[in-house]
Motif scaffolding. Structure first.
Motif, mmCIF file in Angstrom:
data_model
loop_
_atom_site.group_PDB
_atom_site.id
_atom_site.type_symbol
_atom_site.label_atom_id
_atom_site.label_comp_id
_atom_site.label_asym_id
_atom_site.label_seq_id
_atom_site.Cartn_x
_atom_site.Cartn_y
_atom_site.Cartn_z
ATOM 1 N N ASN A 9 0.824 -1.217 0.000
ATOM 2 C CA ASN A 9 0.000 0.000 0.000
ATOM 3 C C ASN A 9 0.856 1.264 0.000
ATOM 4 O O ASN A 9 0.547 2.237 -0.689
ATOM 5 N N HIS A 12 2.327 1.748 -3.457
ATOM 6 C CA HIS A 12 1.274 2.214 -4.361
ATOM 7 C C HIS A 12 0.970 3.692 -4.114
ATOM 8 O O HIS A 12 0.805 4.470 -5.059
ATOM 9 N N ALA A 13 0.912 4.090 -2.860
ATOM 10 C CA ALA A 13 0.629 5.488 -2.518
ATOM 11 C C ALA A 13 1.727 6.415 -3.040
ATOM 12 O O ALA A 13 1.440 7.508 -3.533
ATOM 13 N N THR A 15 3.692 5.901 -5.649
ATOM 14 C CA THR A 15 3.564 5.975 -7.106
ATOM 15 C C THR A 15 2.385 6.866 -7.491
ATOM 16 O O THR A 15 2.489 7.708 -8.374
ATOM 17 N N ARG A 16 1.283 6.677 -6.822
ATOM 18 C CA ARG A 16 0.088 7.465 -7.127
ATOM 19 C C ARG A 16 0.319 8.952 -6.829
ATOM 20 O O ARG A 16 -0.116 9.820 -7.594
ATOM 21 N N GLY A 19 2.077 10.661 -9.666
ATOM 22 C CA GLY A 19 1.157 10.890 -10.777
ATOM 23 C C GLY A 19 0.204 12.036 -10.503
ATOM 24 O O GLY A 19 -0.079 12.864 -11.389
ATOM 25 N N GLU A 20 -0.289 12.117 -9.289
ATOM 26 C CA GLU A 20 -1.208 13.203 -8.922
ATOM 27 C C GLU A 20 -0.513 14.557 -9.003
ATOM 28 O O GLU A 20 -1.092 15.534 -9.478
#
Length: 62
Positions: A9, A12-13, A15-16, A19-20
């Motif tokens: 998690n 993933h956070a 990486t996200r 992108g954000e």
């Protein structure tokens, strides 16, 4: 929640989040609204813009 799931998690956070931030930067400049080309070329243009943006931001960060 298992330790492995927490690790997944977090990755993933991270990486996200990148992108954000990239999307927020592009929206601020209104680049995506003005871009009129094929998706493959748009991807290359957006990547180049973000690289230049980060190079410039890091130059003044320290």
């Amino acid at each position: 929640m298992s330790r492995r799931q927490k690790t997944v998690n977090r990755a993933h956070a991270r990486t996200r989040a990148r992108g954000e931030r990239a999307n927020a930067t592009l929206r601020t400049w209104k680049i995506l609204a003005k871009l009129r080309c094929c998706p493959r070329r748009a991807t290359a243009i957006v990547q180049a813009i973000l690289v230049l943006h980060h190079v410039e931001a890091n130059r003044y960060a320290g």
